[in-house]
Scaffold this motif. Structure first.
Motif, PDB file in Angstrom:
ATOM      1  N   THR A 110       0.812  -1.133   0.076  1.00 55.67           N
ATOM      2  CA  THR A 110       0.117   0.110  -0.188  1.00 55.67           C
ATOM      3  C   THR A 110       0.773   1.126  -0.180  1.00 55.67           C
ATOM      4  O   THR A 110       1.993   1.267   0.325  1.00 55.67           O
ATOM      5  N   SER A 111       0.153   2.298  -0.362  1.00 59.50           N
ATOM      6  CA  SER A 111       1.048   3.536  -0.390  1.00 59.50           C
ATOM      7  C   SER A 111       0.349   4.657  -0.042  1.00 59.50           C
ATOM      8  O   SER A 111      -0.798   5.007  -0.757  1.00 59.50           O
ATOM      9  N   PHE A 112       0.862   5.504   1.002  1.00 62.04           N
ATOM     10  CA  PHE A 112       0.175   6.711   1.171  1.00 62.04           C
ATOM     11  C   PHE A 112       0.740   7.879   0.554  1.00 62.04           C
ATOM     12  O   PHE A 112       2.136   7.747   0.523  1.00 62.04           O
ATOM     13  N   LEU A 118      -4.795   7.404   0.838  1.00 59.45           N
ATOM     14  CA  LEU A 118      -4.226   6.162   0.451  1.00 59.45           C
ATOM     15  C   LEU A 118      -4.628   6.128  -0.998  1.00 59.45           C
ATOM     16  O   LEU A 118      -5.816   5.997  -1.340  1.00 59.45           O
ATOM     17  N   TYR A 160       2.725   6.470  14.747  1.00 58.92           N
ATOM     18  CA  TYR A 160       1.567   6.097  13.988  1.00 58.92           C
ATOM     19  C   TYR A 160       0.716   7.244  13.924  1.00 58.92           C
ATOM     20  O   TYR A 160      -0.160   7.317  13.313  1.00 58.92           O
ATOM     21  N   VAL A 320       3.654   1.148   5.402  1.00 57.79           N
ATOM     22  CA  VAL A 320       2.266   0.892   5.716  1.00 57.79           C
ATOM     23  C   VAL A 320       1.892  -0.359   5.705  1.00 57.79           C
ATOM     24  O   VAL A 320       2.366  -1.553   5.141  1.00 57.79           O
ATOM     25  N   GLU A 322      -0.920  -3.528   6.723  1.00 59.28           N
ATOM     26  CA  GLU A 322      -2.384  -3.851   6.871  1.00 59.28           C
ATOM     27  C   GLU A 322      -2.554  -4.654   7.885  1.00 59.28           C
ATOM     28  O   GLU A 322      -1.717  -5.451   8.263  1.00 59.28           O
ATOM     29  N   PHE A 363      -5.612  -0.316   8.219  1.00 63.04           N
ATOM     30  CA  PHE A 363      -3.958   0.265   7.719  1.00 63.04           C
ATOM     31  C   PHE A 363      -3.313   0.770   8.866  1.00 63.04           C
ATOM     32  O   PHE A 363      -3.924   2.010   9.446  1.00 63.04           O
ATOM     33  N   ASN A 365      -0.076   3.347   9.568  1.00 62.71           N
ATOM     34  CA  ASN A 365       0.954   4.375   8.541  1.00 62.71           C
ATOM     35  C   ASN A 365       2.026   4.878   9.520  1.00 62.71           C
ATOM     36  O   ASN A 365       1.545   6.167  10.065  1.00 62.71           O
TER      37      ASN A 365
END
Length: 367
Positions: A110-112, A118, A160, A320, A322, A363, A365
């Protein structure tokens, strides 16, 4: 209803061709850890033709010598009705595959971006209610729950970016008042983590689990908080994603059918769309320290064995993460930990029963 195999370590990307696991260091042996399910009974289990040790909780572990590149691995299960399940993959040398131009398998990540979105999906604020109860008035005191809660609070805030509320040695009124505050203040874009460390109780006649506040009595349930009550509260809290982390005895009564692991070898645009759906979909999930059985108060130094694995996984994470991946890391550690209970303490990760889960994910992050 048929037999099934879940590979916990290494993370395997299952495809419709031969799956591969790339190793940076290709020598010695690699551990293969997994979990099997055989509702009609297990007739045989093998890893590359050898029978691995199987625990009472259906976990297995095997060492695979890296004798050739690629080194094939085949896990085969046969149940008492003659039905078969199998998982096959190969260990390959990462350097050799890079040199030959082989494409690496795509693992769902995943990418923020720097606005907290997201894949262009706004993720909202992160909140946590953290409860740690040691000093019970009418039930035996605990040793590590308060410290587990304090460290969880600190880690979620500092690494976080969670907005946290910490309750130590909380009575029933204080806990329910905190839940009510969340109901009144959170909106549909928010994320909520609830962490509970303390005593749990099981009413076997009703198959119902309870959290015990510090003012609970051993044999009178007037101050107990039932899992059904927690579920009802989660149904009316508007937060889109809720993860309940429960380190107490009998916490597994919160759950329903476990979540299947989803790691797909798919094109980037399809994977991105899948993650968008996960981020936009309501989630009500629980990560528990065990099933419907007692769990350890200690075993992790100043923490419970579960809390130590949970905190270590979050501390070591740099991207990231999950919820299911967090669970897998915790499960791997705990499956390898000797337990004085006489059986392995196996965490559970599943939707919360009747709480309105709609297949989303939670998620983490790092800030």
């Amino acid at each position: 209803d048929g037999p099934a195999i879940e590979i916990i370590e290494p993370p395997v990307v299952l495809t419709r061709s031969q799956a591969t696991v790339r190793l940076r260091t290709f020598r010695g042996e690699r551990q293969v850890i997994g979990k099997v399910s055989a509702p009609s009974g297990l007739l045989s289990l093998s890893v590359n033709g050898e029978a691995p040790t199987l625990t009472s909780n259906n976990l297995f572990r095997a060492s695979v010598p890296l004798t050739e590149d690629p080194t094939p691995v085949e896990v085969v299960l046969v149940d008492n009705e003659g039905r078969r399940a199998a998982v096959s993959f190969s260990f390959i040398d990462q350097e050799e595959s890079n040199a030959s131009g082989s494409a690496a398998p795509i693992i769902a990540t995943t990418s923020f971006d720097n606005t907290g979105r997201l894949y262009d999906v706004p993720m909202g604020d992160y909140h946590a209610l953290i409860i740690g109860n040691n000093d019970y008035r009418n039930v035996s005191t605990l040793a590590t729950a308060v410290n587990d809660a304090r460290e969880t609070d600190k880690l979620l805030r500092e690494k976080y970016g969670f907005k946290t509320k910490l309750l130590l040695n909380a009575d029933r009124y204080t806990i329910l008042a905190a839940f009510n505050e969340l109901r009144e203040t959170l909106d549909e874009d928010d994320n909520l983590l609830i962490y509970y460390a303390g005593h749990g109780k099981l009413d076997e006649s009703k198959e119902l689990g309870y959290w015990l506040p510090v003012d609970a009595d051993q044999d009178n349930n007037i101050n107990w908080i039932s899992n059904k009550s927690i579920t009802d509260i989660l149904n009316v809290i508007e937060a889109k994603h809720i993860l309940v982390v429960a380190d107490s005895c009998y916490a597994g009564t919160l759950t329903q059918t476990p979540i299947a692991r989803a790691q797909l070898d798919i094109p980037e645009d399809v994977r991105e769309e899948w993650i968008k759906v996960m981020a936009e979909t309501r989630a009500r999930i629980t990560l528990t320290s065990g099933g419907v059985e007692p769990v350890l108060d200690g075993g992790g130094g100043r923490h419970s064995v579960f809390a130590k694995a949970f905190l270590d996984a979050l501390r070591s994470n740099s991207g990231v993460l999950e919820g299911y991946s967090l669970y897998s890391r915790v499960l791997e550690v705990m499956a390898a930990t000797d337990s004085p209970l006489g059986h392995a303490q196996i965490p559970q990760y599943a939707p919360i029963h009747l709480a309105g889960h709609e297949s989303g994910e939670f998620f983490f992050n790092p800030g």
